[in-house]
Design an enzyme around this catalytic site. Structure first.
Site, PDB file in Angstrom:
ATOM      1  N   HIS A  24      -5.706  -5.706  -3.032  1.00 29.17           N
ATOM      2  CA  HIS A  24      -6.587  -5.759  -1.871  1.00 29.17           C
ATOM      3  C   HIS A  24      -6.762  -7.182  -1.350  1.00 29.17           C
ATOM      4  CE1 HIS A  24      -8.709  -1.647  -2.758  1.00 29.17           C
ATOM      5  NE2 HIS A  24      -7.463  -1.520  -2.341  1.00 29.17           N
ATOM      6  N   ASN A  70      -3.087   8.816   4.378  1.00 28.30           N
ATOM      7  CA  ASN A  70      -1.868   8.091   4.744  1.00 28.30           C
ATOM      8  C   ASN A  70      -1.668   7.917   6.247  1.00 28.30           C
ATOM      9  OD1 ASN A  70      -1.134   7.760   2.083  1.00 28.30           O
ATOM     10  ND2 ASN A  70       0.211   9.555   2.034  1.00 28.30           N
ATOM     11  N   ARG A  95       0.830  -1.209   0.000  1.00 27.13           N
ATOM     12  CA  ARG A  95       0.000   0.000   0.000  1.00 27.13           C
ATOM     13  C   ARG A  95       0.867   1.264   0.000  1.00 27.13           C
ATOM     14  NH1 ARG A  95      -3.136   2.461   4.685  1.00 27.13           N
ATOM     15  NH2 ARG A  95      -4.690   3.815   3.717  1.00 27.13           N
ATOM     16  N   HIS A 102       0.753   4.289  -2.738  1.00 23.36           N
ATOM     17  CA  HIS A 102       0.510   5.677  -2.339  1.00 23.36           C
ATOM     18  C   HIS A 102       1.680   6.582  -2.737  1.00 23.36           C
ATOM     19  CE1 HIS A 102      -3.034   5.339   0.661  1.00 23.36           C
ATOM     20  NE2 HIS A 102      -3.097   4.369  -0.234  1.00 23.36           N
TER      21      HIS A 102
END
Length: 318
Positions: free
Chosen positions: A189, A92, A60, A64
């Site tokens: 995911h 975040n 993740r 990001h």
């Protein structure tokens, strides 16, 4: 094994993406720091042995990073003075495991001082996170430079868990990523956890006439409601993103077709004929999912927008 993609396939993918990563090379550190891959992998493995949430956190974190200013390690910088950094932006706040990157950097500085960028370390760590979770392995193009700007306000550019398909398509296309990349990368995911705040919109007051999103499986929705009761103030309450949250597989797509997705942005993939067909394809074939995921990960991680330096510490600009 189903989770292993053949080397021939990987080479074909690498060749097809050469133009996308012309400034990057899988052999970038061959002479300057040949130990880079083993050192990063060791740091990820050690951390994962102590905390099973590390792989999902690193994957993740890389996503990001790449969606704000490209893959330049700007998400790793800490807030300084009046400048609030990306890691402190609302999307975040729940990012963690930064220490894994810091540990890998410290080990690399001991053997190859001033050579390996933090952005490359994060890209390698994300790959290692997938592999350690039973997913595919691939060659990571390297040679990124670290950015010197990190602004919390720019995290608004990240696709939100409430996005519909049009918003998702726009967000990805702005970064040169296709609908196929969207569906493949959403498969990330399969690892991780969602806090209640990310999907409250689907299980409480969905619309003026419906309390729950009708696309959710009723029993699954009830289960989510029990975990995220509107009066529940338990910190960090939420739900795994799929039924095998620490194992990299295609369960995410299977559950999505059963009405057991967590986020609105997951469900959105079934509202467009192209993305819906891809969800079905990956649900029925682990191999097809892995092939697409590897290709899209290399494509995403090759988004470089002009990093400026090699940081000596990943949380500080030189």
């Amino acid at each position: 094994m189903a989770s292993t993609i053949g080397m021939v396939l990987l080479m074909m993918i690498m060749v097809s993406l050469t133009s996308l990563a012309s400034a990057l090379s899988v052999n970038y550190y061959e002479h300057t720091c040949p130990q880079v891959e083993s050192i990063v992998a060791g740091a990820v493995h050690k951390a994962t042995m102590n905390d099973k949430t590390v792989p999902s956190a690193l994957l993740r974190m890389h996503f990001h990073d790449c969606f704000v200013r490209g893959c330049d390690g700007s998400v790793l910088l800490k807030t300084k003075g009046k400048n609030k950094a990306e890691k402190d932006g609302p999307p975040n706040i729940s990012l963690h495991a930064f220490y894994v990157i810091d540990n890998a950097k410290k080990a690399l500085e001991a053997v190859c001082p001033g050579v390996v960028s933090c952005a490359d370390i994060l890209a390698l760590a994300a790959r290692d996170a997938v592999t350690l979770s039973g997913g595919p392995n691939w060659e990571v193009p390297k040679g990124r430079k670290d950015g010197i700007i990190s602004k919390a306000t720019e995290t608004r550019q990240l696709p939100a868990p409430t996005f519909n398909i049009s918003q998702l398509q726009q967000s990805f296309s702005q970064r040169g990523l296709s609908l196929q990349d969207l569906v493949a990368l959403s498969g990330g995911h399969t690892l991780g956890f969602a806090h209640c705040s990310s999907f409250q919109n689907r299980i409480h007051k969905f619309s003026p006439k419906q309390a729950v999103d009708p696309s959710l499986n009723p029993s699954f929705a009830s289960n989510l409601q029990s975990k995220c009761h509107i009066k529940n103030k338990v910190k960090n309450s939420g739900s795994p993103l799929d039924s095998t949250a620490t194992y990299f597989d295609n369960a995410y797509y299977k559950l999505l077709l059963q009405g057991k997705s967590i986020l609105s942005s997951d469900q959105a993939l079934l509202t467009h004929p192209t993305t819906k067909a891809l969800v079905s394809k990956y649900a029925h074939s682990q191999m097809e999912f892995e092939r697409a995921f590897v290709k899209s990960m290399i494509k995403m991680s090759s988004i470089t927008n002009g990093g400026k330096q090699i940081r000596l510490q990943c949380n500080l600009v030189r």
